[in-house]
Design a protein around this motif. Sequence first.
Motif: not given
Length: 467
Positions: A131-132, A163-164, A167, A170-171
């Motif tokens: 994601p980064w 990528r969002t 994220w 993962w959150a």
Amino acid sequence: MRTRLLGSFVTVVAILMLGLGIPLALTFAQNLQSALFVDRAADTSRYASLSQRQLEQGGKDLGLQDQLTSYYDVYDVSVSVFDRGDQDPNGSFRALASSGSRIDPTDAMVREDLVNARAGRGTQQETLLMPWNGAPMVVAEPVLINGEVRGVVVTSSPTERTRTLIWLSWAAILVGGVLAVGLAVLVALPLVRWMLRPVLLLDNATAALLPAIVNGRKVDPVGSDIGPPELRRLTRSFDQMAVSVSDVLAAQRAFVADASHQLRNPLTALRIRLSNLEGHVDPDVQEQQAAALEEADRLNRILDELLAMARAESSSVDPVPVDVDQAVAARLRAWQAVATAKGVALVLDGEPGGTALAPPRGVETVLDALLDNALKFTGDDSLVRVEVHRRDGRVRLAVRDHGPGLQPEELERATDRFWRSAAHQNVRGSGLGLAIVRLVVERVGGTVELDLPEGGGLRVAFDLPAI
């Protein structure tokens, strides 16, 4: 201990969550990246087919540019069609059609895909999209005509949305892991309390065992019926041990008290008979009769002190507030006659002590023992000083004499039962006085200290909790 056990349990759960969560997070990222790659690879293949028809018609525009522009407007994906790059000796690629942001064929990543596509190999999904990592996704597809590579179609797709999503996934995994750890803590708390309940009861019982035995009180059983079976057996063993120790000490105290009491009557009768022999014995044995009377008196004093110690050890009365100044003044008045007979001055020094916590008549018992020792060893025409001080929540009393004192190595043993210095064997006494002092003072958490002050003699100090 509960915190350490709970911490160990939470650590294990956290490690388990990490062991499951990290692969799951990477799997989510891989799936999202694969979905994006498959979608872009399909679009790139479609435009490679369109480019094939245009190249077959000799480069005539068949609407490819309009489709590329529309595709960019809708999906924000840049598309470029390059020739095979053989015209330039350096292998440069020339754009035949493009839309959106210009794709630079000299960019290292793009050029690698162009070279592979010119060789007939399409782009393969390789590095996992993190994601980064803000780099676009580049996909290249060769344009084949009669099995020959005539050009290359390259798409450059933004990855912000993917990528969002990574994220967010993962959150969600992180929140789920935290909730799982929190749930594990909630489940573990009653379990840990249940496991450690016998340990807590044993800890409290151990702390209360010694004061109960010393004060002659009944030892309360632990009697825990909760917790693991091994700890329940341990509590039962502790209860049996505590009862045995209490019974043994109680029997010992009872024996000392009973023996001292039972010996008093025959000893008194023996002394009376020895006294009745005065005037009826030969002059040659009168000295022996006097020595026997003296030994009878000594045995009587020992029995008195043994009874005093037995009462002090077996007393179950709780400490009470005592007016220290009043007790000190009363004992000084009581011993004044003995001091005057020896020409010894009793001096009170220090400050008002106020009220302290002590066993009933404990201050009087301690002062009697210390003043008896001081007057016994202090020479004639000297003084015995009694000091009283109040500091830091404690009342400290000290009795200092000017007698022969002790050797430095003897100070530690002076409060042992029946111990007497080798230099004082010819002085009357039983060696129980300081032992009784220590017993009474320690019952309220006090301490007894002996030191050798300048100028000779001995100072015995003890402290009591102030109120």
